[in-house]
Structure formats: C-alpha cells, structure tokens
Motif scaffolding. Structure first.
Motif, PDB file in Angstrom:
ATOM      1  N   ILE A  36     -19.233   9.070 -34.053  1.00  0.00           N
ATOM      2  CA  ILE A  36     -18.765   9.994 -35.093  1.00  0.00           C
ATOM      3  C   ILE A  36     -18.540  11.357 -34.427  1.00  0.00           C
ATOM      4  O   ILE A  36     -19.410  11.836 -33.700  1.00  0.00           O
ATOM      5  CB  ILE A  36     -19.804  10.149 -36.227  1.00  0.00           C
ATOM      6  N   GLN A  50     -27.803  21.242 -51.654  1.00  0.00           N
ATOM      7  CA  GLN A  50     -27.301  20.017 -51.032  1.00  0.00           C
ATOM      8  C   GLN A  50     -25.929  20.252 -50.416  1.00  0.00           C
ATOM      9  O   GLN A  50     -25.124  21.016 -50.950  1.00  0.00           O
ATOM     10  CB  GLN A  50     -27.203  18.907 -52.082  1.00  0.00           C
ATOM     11  N   PRO A 100     -22.096  19.292 -49.398  1.00  0.00           N
ATOM     12  CA  PRO A 100     -21.078  18.582 -50.163  1.00  0.00           C
ATOM     13  C   PRO A 100     -20.903  17.136 -49.699  1.00  0.00           C
ATOM     14  O   PRO A 100     -20.441  16.288 -50.462  1.00  0.00           O
ATOM     15  CB  PRO A 100     -19.816  19.402 -49.911  1.00  0.00           C
ATOM     16  N   PHE A 101     -21.244  16.851 -48.467  1.00  0.00           N
ATOM     17  CA  PHE A 101     -21.098  15.484 -47.955  1.00  0.00           C
ATOM     18  C   PHE A 101     -22.026  15.296 -46.758  1.00  0.00           C
ATOM     19  O   PHE A 101     -22.623  16.252 -46.253  1.00  0.00           O
ATOM     20  CB  PHE A 101     -19.652  15.216 -47.536  1.00  0.00           C
ATOM     21  N   GLN A 102     -22.142  14.042 -46.331  1.00  0.00           N
ATOM     22  CA  GLN A 102     -22.996  13.714 -45.183  1.00  0.00           C
ATOM     23  C   GLN A 102     -22.269  12.730 -44.267  1.00  0.00           C
ATOM     24  O   GLN A 102     -21.296  12.085 -44.681  1.00  0.00           O
ATOM     25  CB  GLN A 102     -24.315  13.078 -45.647  1.00  0.00           C
ATOM     26  N   TYR A 103     -22.759  12.644 -43.061  1.00  0.00           N
ATOM     27  CA  TYR A 103     -22.357  11.579 -42.132  1.00  0.00           C
ATOM     28  C   TYR A 103     -23.545  10.637 -42.012  1.00  0.00           C
ATOM     29  O   TYR A 103     -24.689  11.086 -41.919  1.00  0.00           O
ATOM     30  CB  TYR A 103     -22.044  12.133 -40.750  1.00  0.00           C
ATOM     31  N   ARG A 104     -23.253   9.335 -41.970  1.00  0.00           N
ATOM     32  CA  ARG A 104     -24.344   8.387 -41.730  1.00  0.00           C
ATOM     33  C   ARG A 104     -24.044   7.585 -40.483  1.00  0.00           C
ATOM     34  O   ARG A 104     -23.003   6.929 -40.390  1.00  0.00           O
ATOM     35  CB  ARG A 104     -24.524   7.431 -42.909  1.00  0.00           C
ATOM     36  N   ASP A 147     -25.835  13.483 -55.233  1.00  0.00           N
ATOM     37  CA  ASP A 147     -25.984  14.317 -54.034  1.00  0.00           C
ATOM     38  C   ASP A 147     -25.617  13.559 -52.760  1.00  0.00           C
ATOM     39  O   ASP A 147     -25.447  14.158 -51.707  1.00  0.00           O
ATOM     40  CB  ASP A 147     -27.435  14.804 -53.906  1.00  0.00           C
ATOM     41  N   TYR A 148     -25.553  12.256 -52.839  1.00  0.00           N
ATOM     42  CA  TYR A 148     -25.264  11.463 -51.632  1.00  0.00           C
ATOM     43  C   TYR A 148     -23.790  11.095 -51.610  1.00  0.00           C
ATOM     44  O   TYR A 148     -23.325  10.275 -52.399  1.00  0.00           O
ATOM     45  CB  TYR A 148     -26.139  10.205 -51.615  1.00  0.00           C
ATOM     46  N   ARG A 149     -23.080  11.754 -50.688  1.00  0.00           N
ATOM     47  CA  ARG A 149     -21.633  11.507 -50.567  1.00  0.00           C
ATOM     48  C   ARG A 149     -21.297  11.317 -49.103  1.00  0.00           C
ATOM     49  O   ARG A 149     -20.885  12.272 -48.426  1.00  0.00           O
ATOM     50  CB  ARG A 149     -20.857  12.704 -51.135  1.00  0.00           C
ATOM     51  N   PRO A 150     -21.512  10.125 -48.589  1.00  0.00           N
ATOM     52  CA  PRO A 150     -21.229   9.922 -47.154  1.00  0.00           C
ATOM     53  C   PRO A 150     -19.731  10.024 -46.867  1.00  0.00           C
ATOM     54  O   PRO A 150     -18.924   9.330 -47.482  1.00  0.00           O
ATOM     55  CB  PRO A 150     -21.762   8.519 -46.888  1.00  0.00           C
ATOM     56  N   LEU A 151     -19.395  10.918 -45.949  1.00  0.00           N
ATOM     57  CA  LEU A 151     -17.991  11.112 -45.571  1.00  0.00           C
ATOM     58  C   LEU A 151     -17.569  10.014 -44.587  1.00  0.00           C
ATOM     59  O   LEU A 151     -16.505   9.432 -44.698  1.00  0.00           O
ATOM     60  CB  LEU A 151     -17.841  12.493 -44.929  1.00  0.00           C
ATOM     61  N   ILE A 152     -18.453   9.763 -43.607  1.00  0.00           N
ATOM     62  CA  ILE A 152     -18.209   8.695 -42.631  1.00  0.00           C
ATOM     63  C   ILE A 152     -19.504   7.907 -42.497  1.00  0.00           C
ATOM     64  O   ILE A 152     -20.586   8.490 -42.400  1.00  0.00           O
ATOM     65  CB  ILE A 152     -17.811   9.266 -41.245  1.00  0.00           C
TER      66      ILE A 152
END
Lengths: 104, 317
Positions: free
Chosen positions: A79, A3, A5-9, B310-315
């Motif tokens: 973004i 996974q 470390p972070f995601q953009y939504r 596991d879900y860590r939205p940065l933006i």
C-alpha cells in the motif's frame, strides 16, 4: 480522538491519517509497523529515509516525509501512503475473558 | 586487577587484596609448619553473609554482592533495572524479582519458600533449587534451561516460549502451568497436574491439541475448561468442523464474508466473522462480541471501532 475519514488496512494492521504527531511523541528506531509472531514476517515501510516511527504512550505513529512510502509484507500487496502523519494499530479480537490484539 | 567470576560472564574485583598472611594461613595451608611462607597472598575464608532484607537489598543494588547470602526474610526487588545478578548461593523466605529487565544471572543454589521471577533477562538456570511453594518463571522469553536439580510445589513457565524441555530429574508436587511455553511434553517420571492459564488440562490438550476433536470440546460442560480447549484447538478449525449459523453475509475486498454464530450450552455463543484475505485468499475466522449482528459492525469492531460508520477502509490488502 476525532476519527479519520478513512483507513488503510494491511492484513491485521490499520493505518489512518491524523492531523499531527501528538506533542511529546518519542522517535522509535526502525520502520517495522508490526511483527508477525509465528511467521517471522513483518509489516514495514520499504523505503528507508522516507518515513519514521514515533510512539506516544502505547500508540504508534508514522510520519511519511517523502512524497510516498510503501507498506510491505511478505503476504500482502503493498500500500502506498502519501506524505503525512498516520496512526498505526492492530486489529483486535474478542475472547470471553479478554480482548486481544490479533497476532499472525 | 579483574578476573572473571565462576559464572564466566561478569567482571568483578577479587574478594580481597593481600590480607595479612599470618592470620588465615593455618587452616588452609597444606605445607608443614617448617616450610617457607607462601609468596602469594592468601584469601581469607569467607562464610555466608547474613543480612536483613533491607541490608541485602542495598547490597545487591550496589553491585557489591557476596557469593553466598542468607537473608532473614523476604527479598523484594521487583521492577529494579539496576539488578543484573543475584548471589551464587542465596537463601531467603520469599524472593521477588519480577520485571527486572537486566537480571541475567540467578543463583546456582537457591533455597526459598517462594520465588517470583517473571519477565527477567535470564537465559539459563543451572544448579540446585529448592522452592517450598511456588516458583514463577512466567514470561521469561529468553529462558532455555532450568536447574538440573529443581524441586518446587508448583512451577509456572507460561510464555517461556524457548523452554522446550524440563530437566529429567525435576520434582514437582502440585501443578505445572504451561500456557505459551515451548514444552511439548513432560519428562517420563513426572506426574503433576498440568495447568493452561490456570485451568487443569490433560496432556493432550496441553501438548497435542491436534489430537482433539471439535465434538469433544462441545461436550465439555465446564465453561472455563471448554474455553481453554477451544483456544488450544483453534477457532478456525472449530468453525470448519462444527459449522455455524450464518446470521449475516455481505462482501468486502476479499469476497463474501459471513458472520457466524455457534451456540454453546451454558455459555455465551461464539460469534465470529469469517473473511477472506484479499491478498492471500486465505480464510480467517475472528471472534467478536456476541451481541454483534452484522458483518459490517463486526469488521468495524475488529478494526477497533465501536461505531460501524467510523470504519471506512480506503484500501484493504
């Protein structure tokens, strides 16, 4: 898959950095990450030449080759993504009979 | 020399080049016997080609197909990218051309026991079709028109989103599947059972879901039927009308989000995350598996993660 470390939504589109493009990923034309089924809107990269899309099986990857590329949509704030490789997918939703990709 | 065929889209060689004039002249000549011989070549009369399924298949895939073909069995060509058209007149037992991505032209006169023609490139169907059992045209996303004369026991036009109308003279005896089609009603003379994803529904549910009421849905005892009604009605509107128990709440980029639970008699409860989009300020209600108990887990699940960490939205925009 490890996974990120972070995601953009960006609305119903999720974008997460990955280490590299999978070997055998195939280039895809255009810079549209996802189409809106009802609205005609799309999540896409604004700057042509700054990025390219690849598919590997059913998965979509985005290669940002410029220092930054911007994800835009008519209804969502942009973004900025730094140079790198990303996996792109869409939110899902639950129904008792099937799990489906969210469509806007 | 090439000419455009009767359907006007494909170039094709003439059926025959200059056959001997003497042989076919008599039955087709309107001239008296004493008249001079015609100076143009006559095309011999050609009847229907009769073929076994194997021969018919080879013929159609070679691109040298006859205008009129009678197949002594089932014609199965599913998933065949070489197939671009079928004969103008076709008779067979079962016709199967599902998932033929380049198939644009289907027969103008078709006689078959059943037809499976889902997900092709066809845009318009015309002429006279008689299908004794089921005609499956589902997933033909470019299809706008059905044959003027169409008789079938059952018809599936699900996901034919550009098909907004059925022919006035259509004749169906058992059922019509309409989920995801562009249809907004039935022709005035047509009495047929309407199906939505295989479930029998009334015209209101199929074509005028805005006329439904949330309480009508809650009162439906049959689980499958209630699920269809709920889908037609829309989860957003349903939650708005019936409310729900708030089982968790927290905040994300859009503001407060809530995990709602709506119990349903005889079925699993609806558990849904109500969120506010940070860009548009619109509220969305998204259904999640019923075992989830926190907003965080629900949001992670929606994003594709089983584990909330596991879900860590940065933006989020």
């Amino acid at each position: 898959m490890t996974q990120s470390p972070f995601q953009y939504r960006h609305g119903d589109v999720l974008i997460a950095p990955v280490a590299a493009l999978p070997a055998g990923a195939v280039p895809r034309t255009g810079l549209v990450l996802a189409h809106g089924e009802h609205t005609g809107h799309s999540h896409r990269i604004r700057e042509s030449g700054a990025a390219s899309l690849y598919v590997y099986g059913k998965e979509l990857y985005l290669l940002v080759s410029a220092p930054t590329a911007t994800v835009v949509h008519e209804e969502h704030r942009p973004i900025e993504l730094p140079v790198g490789v990303y996996r792109v997918w869409q939110q899902r939703e639950y129904t008792p009979s099937a799990i489906r990709t969210v469509v806007d | 020399m090439f000419s455009i065929n009767a359907r006007g889209r494909h170039l094709r060689k003439p059926a025959a080049q200059a056959p001997p004039a003497a042989e076919p002249a008599a039955p087709y000549s309107t001239r008296p016997p004493s008249a001079p011989a015609p100076t143009y070549p006559l095309v011999p009369p050609t009847g229907p080609v009769r073929a076994t399924p194997e021969v018919a298949r080879a013929l159609l895939l070679s691109g040298r197909q006859p205008d009129e073909l009678i197949v002594s069995g089932a014609l199965r060509l599913n998933g065949e990218p070489r197939l671009r058209e079928l004969p103008r007149f076709l008779e067979c037992t079962h016709l199967e051309v599902n998932d033929c991505p380049n198939l644009e032209l289907l027969p103008e006169r078709l006689r078959a026991t059943s037809v499976q023609a889902a997900r092709t490139a066809v845009r318009e169907l015309t002429g006279d079709w008689l299908v004794r059992e089921t005609l499956n045209l589902s997933g033909n996303r470019q299809l706008r028109r059905l044959p003027e004369r169409l008789t079938a026991r059952a018809l599936d036009v699900s996901s034919c989103s550009l098909l907004v109308q059925l022919p006035a003279t259509i004749h169906l005896t058992h059922w019509l599947e309409v989920a995801g089609s562009g249809l907004t009603g039935l022709p005035s003379g047509l009495r047929v059972n309407i199906h939505w994803q295989g479930t029998a529904v009334d015209e209101r549910t199929a074509f005028r879901p805005e006329d439904l009421k949330a309480v009508d849905i809650l009162n439906v005892r049959n689980v499958t039927r209630r699920r269809v009604l709920l889908e037609r009605f829309g989860l957003d509107r349903f939650v708005q009308e019936v409310g729900g128990l708030i089982i968790d709440r927290d905040r994300d980029a859009g503001g407060e989000r809530q995990l709602l639970s709506i119990p349903l008699e005889g079925d699993e409860p609806i558990v849904a995350l109500r969120v506010i989009c940070p860009s548009t300020a619109h509220t969305y209600v998204l259904r999640v598996p019923p075992h989830l108990r926190t907003c965080r887990r629900a949001a992670a699940w929606l994003a594709g993660f089983e584990n909330e960490h596991d879900y860590r939205p940065l933006i989020e925009t």
